[in-house]
Design an enzyme around this catalytic site. Structure first.
Site, short mmCIF file in Angstrom:
data_model
loop_
_atom_site.label_atom_id
_atom_site.label_comp_id
_atom_site.label_asym_id
_atom_site.label_seq_id
_atom_site.Cartn_x
_atom_site.Cartn_y
_atom_site.Cartn_z
N LYS A 54 0.85 -1.21 0.00
CA LYS A 54 0.00 0.00 0.00
C LYS A 54 0.88 1.25 0.00
O LYS A 54 0.61 2.20 -0.75
CB LYS A 54 -0.94 -0.02 1.22
CG LYS A 54 -2.02 -1.10 1.11
CD LYS A 54 -2.79 -1.33 2.40
CE LYS A 54 -3.69 -2.55 2.25
NZ LYS A 54 -4.53 -2.84 3.39
N GLN A 98 -4.39 -2.06 9.64
CA GLN A 98 -4.30 -3.35 8.98
C GLN A 98 -4.91 -4.45 9.85
O GLN A 98 -4.61 -4.55 11.03
CB GLN A 98 -2.83 -3.67 8.66
CG GLN A 98 -2.62 -4.91 7.82
CD GLN A 98 -3.22 -4.82 6.43
OE1 GLN A 98 -3.33 -3.73 5.85
NE2 GLN A 98 -3.62 -5.95 5.88
N ASP A 121 -10.88 3.09 4.39
CA ASP A 121 -10.86 1.63 4.28
C ASP A 121 -12.24 1.04 4.61
O ASP A 121 -12.42 -0.17 4.56
CB ASP A 121 -9.80 1.12 5.27
CG ASP A 121 -9.37 -0.30 5.02
OD1 ASP A 121 -9.36 -0.72 3.84
OD2 ASP A 121 -9.02 -1.00 5.99
N1 LIG Z 1 -7.69 -2.96 7.08
C1 LIG Z 1 -7.68 -3.93 6.16
N2 LIG Z 1 -7.08 -5.09 6.41
C2 LIG Z 1 -7.12 -6.06 5.47
C3 LIG Z 1 -7.71 -5.84 4.20
C4 LIG Z 1 -8.32 -4.61 3.97
O1 LIG Z 1 -8.90 -4.36 2.89
N3 LIG Z 1 -8.28 -3.67 4.97
N4 LIG Z 1 -7.64 -6.82 3.22
C5 LIG Z 1 -6.85 -8.01 3.42
C6 LIG Z 1 -5.50 -8.06 2.80
N5 LIG Z 1 -5.15 -7.06 1.83
C7 LIG Z 1 -5.09 -5.77 2.19
O2 LIG Z 1 -4.91 -5.39 3.30
C8 LIG Z 1 -4.66 -7.44 0.55
C9 LIG Z 1 -4.32 -8.75 0.25
C10 LIG Z 1 -3.78 -9.08 -1.00
C11 LIG Z 1 -3.58 -8.10 -1.94
C12 LIG Z 1 -2.95 -8.38 -3.25
O3 LIG Z 1 -2.90 -7.50 -4.10
N6 LIG Z 1 -2.43 -9.56 -3.46
C13 LIG Z 1 -1.73 -9.85 -4.69
C14 LIG Z 1 -0.63 -10.84 -4.43
C15 LIG Z 1 0.29 -10.38 -3.36
C16 LIG Z 1 1.70 -10.86 -3.51
O4 LIG Z 1 2.19 -10.94 -4.62
O5 LIG Z 1 2.31 -11.09 -2.46
C17 LIG Z 1 -2.71 -10.35 -5.73
O6 LIG Z 1 -3.80 -10.87 -5.35
O7 LIG Z 1 -2.39 -10.25 -6.90
C18 LIG Z 1 -3.94 -6.80 -1.66
C19 LIG Z 1 -4.47 -6.47 -0.43
C20 LIG Z 1 -6.61 -8.33 4.88
N7 LIG Z 1 -6.53 -7.24 5.72
#
Ligand SMILES: Nc1nc2c(c(=O)[nH]1)N[C@@H](CN(C=O)c1ccc(C(=O)N[C@@H](CCC(=O)O)C(=O)O)cc1)CN2
Length: 283
Positions: A54, A98, A121
């Site tokens: 992020k 997070q 968020d």
């Molecule tokens: N406060 C929050 N916590 C969490 C959220 C949220 O929206 N708000 N969501 C999830 C996890 N998350 C963001 O925080 C998240 C997970 C995965 C990805 C992402 O882009 N993944 C990639 C692969 C990642 C990599 O290569 O390591 C993909 O899917 O292509 C973005 C955001 C939990 N907590």
């Protein structure tokens, strides 16, 4: 053979970010640099990765990010104090706590402290309530991402049966509300749902938001169903069994490269929206 579409999250995410570039330039020319504060508590490696992603995404667009990393032993009171300091900081436009936080912390109490105008968020109950009623606040970012992907690919929701598997406060519940507001007929399933495969079989649109790797199987799906996988399990494994679901679906998001990247772009968009609202207060 049935036409298949792989719903490319990177494409959608880049489209959103492209649209933000000029808005950031405009804000900066008027003396406001959008700023997202990220709060990470503890040492969970996946959470650290997501927070870093992020921050990096902010930097690439010229958005400031303030990264706050609190120790594993942080108390609810200490976390709330940090959030209140960020609420009071005029230079911060969005606050992201997070999830998950260490178990001694009351996560809900901490989320609730985030000012509604900085809840980019979409984690507060006020934000959720307003989202559910269809008001223009910031919905949670993964639900917003799912809707954005459907919009980008012109996927009709009106009159369709959407089955959401999962009911968490920042994913399953708000995505159900957003789909309902888009005139879908929504069934929200959870751990007590009986005969889940039979319900999934009735779905035109399946939203996988259960947090269990490869949980939803292809033979549960109706032929031609549209599948959006919001899973982010360790090892970059989604909540749907990709190969078997790909066979049955007409459109499907991959993991990685599906809902995840769009989630981050929606967070950036909400932060820019918030900075613009702040600017509008001055002019
Ligand atoms: N406060 C929050 N916590 C969490 C959220 C949220 O929206 N708000 N969501 C999830 C996890 N998350 C963001 O925080 C998240 C997970 C995965 C990805 C992402 O882009 N993944 C990639 C692969 C990642 C990599 O290569 O390591 C993909 O899917 O292509 C973005 C955001 C939990 N907590």
């Amino acid at each position: 053979m049935l036409e298949k579409i792989i719903l490319d999250g990177n494409l959608v995410a880049n489209d959103i970010k492209e649209g933000l570039k000029e808005r950031v330039v405009q804000l900066k020319s008027q003396g406001i640099t959008p700023c997202l504060a990220t709060v990470l508590v503890g040492n969970d490696p996946s959470s650290a990765t997501y927070v870093k992603m992020k921050g990096n995404a902010c930097a690439r667009l010229g958005i400031d990010s303030r990264r706050i990393h609190l120790p594993e032993t942080t108390t609810t009171e200490e976390l709330i104090k940090t959030i209140n300091d960020l609420n009071d900081d005029e230079t911060v436009h969005g606050i992201l706590l997070q999830h998950p936080v260490p178990s001694q912390i009351d996560e809900r109490a901490a989320f609730e402290e985030i000012s509604l105008d900085k809840d980019v968020d979409g984690v507060t109950s006020w934000g959720y309530g307003q989202t559910a009623l269809g008001f223009g606040v910031y919905p949670s970012c993964t639900p917003a991402a799912i809707l954005k992907i459907m919009e980008y690919y012109n996927i009709e929701t009106k009159g369709k049966h959407a089955v959401v598997v999962g009911r968490s406060p920042i994913l399953g519940k708000p995505v159900s509300a957003l789909l309902l507001n888009k005139n879908a007929t929504v069934t929200t399933c959870h751990s007590y749902t009986e005969n889940l495969p039979k319900l999934v079989e009735q779905a035109d649109i399946v939203i996988a938001a259960v947090g269990k790797p490869s949980f939803i199987k292809g033979d549960w799906l109706k032929t031609g169903a549209i599948v959006l996988d919001a899973g982010y399990n360790p090892g970059n494994i989604g909540d749907v069994e990709y190969e078997s679901c790909f066979e049955k679906a007409s459109a499907i998001t991959p993991v990685p490269g599906g809902v995840g990247p769009v989630t981050i772009s929606m967070l950036l968009k909400h932060t820019v929206d918030s900075a613009e609202k702040k600017l509008a207060q001055f002019v």
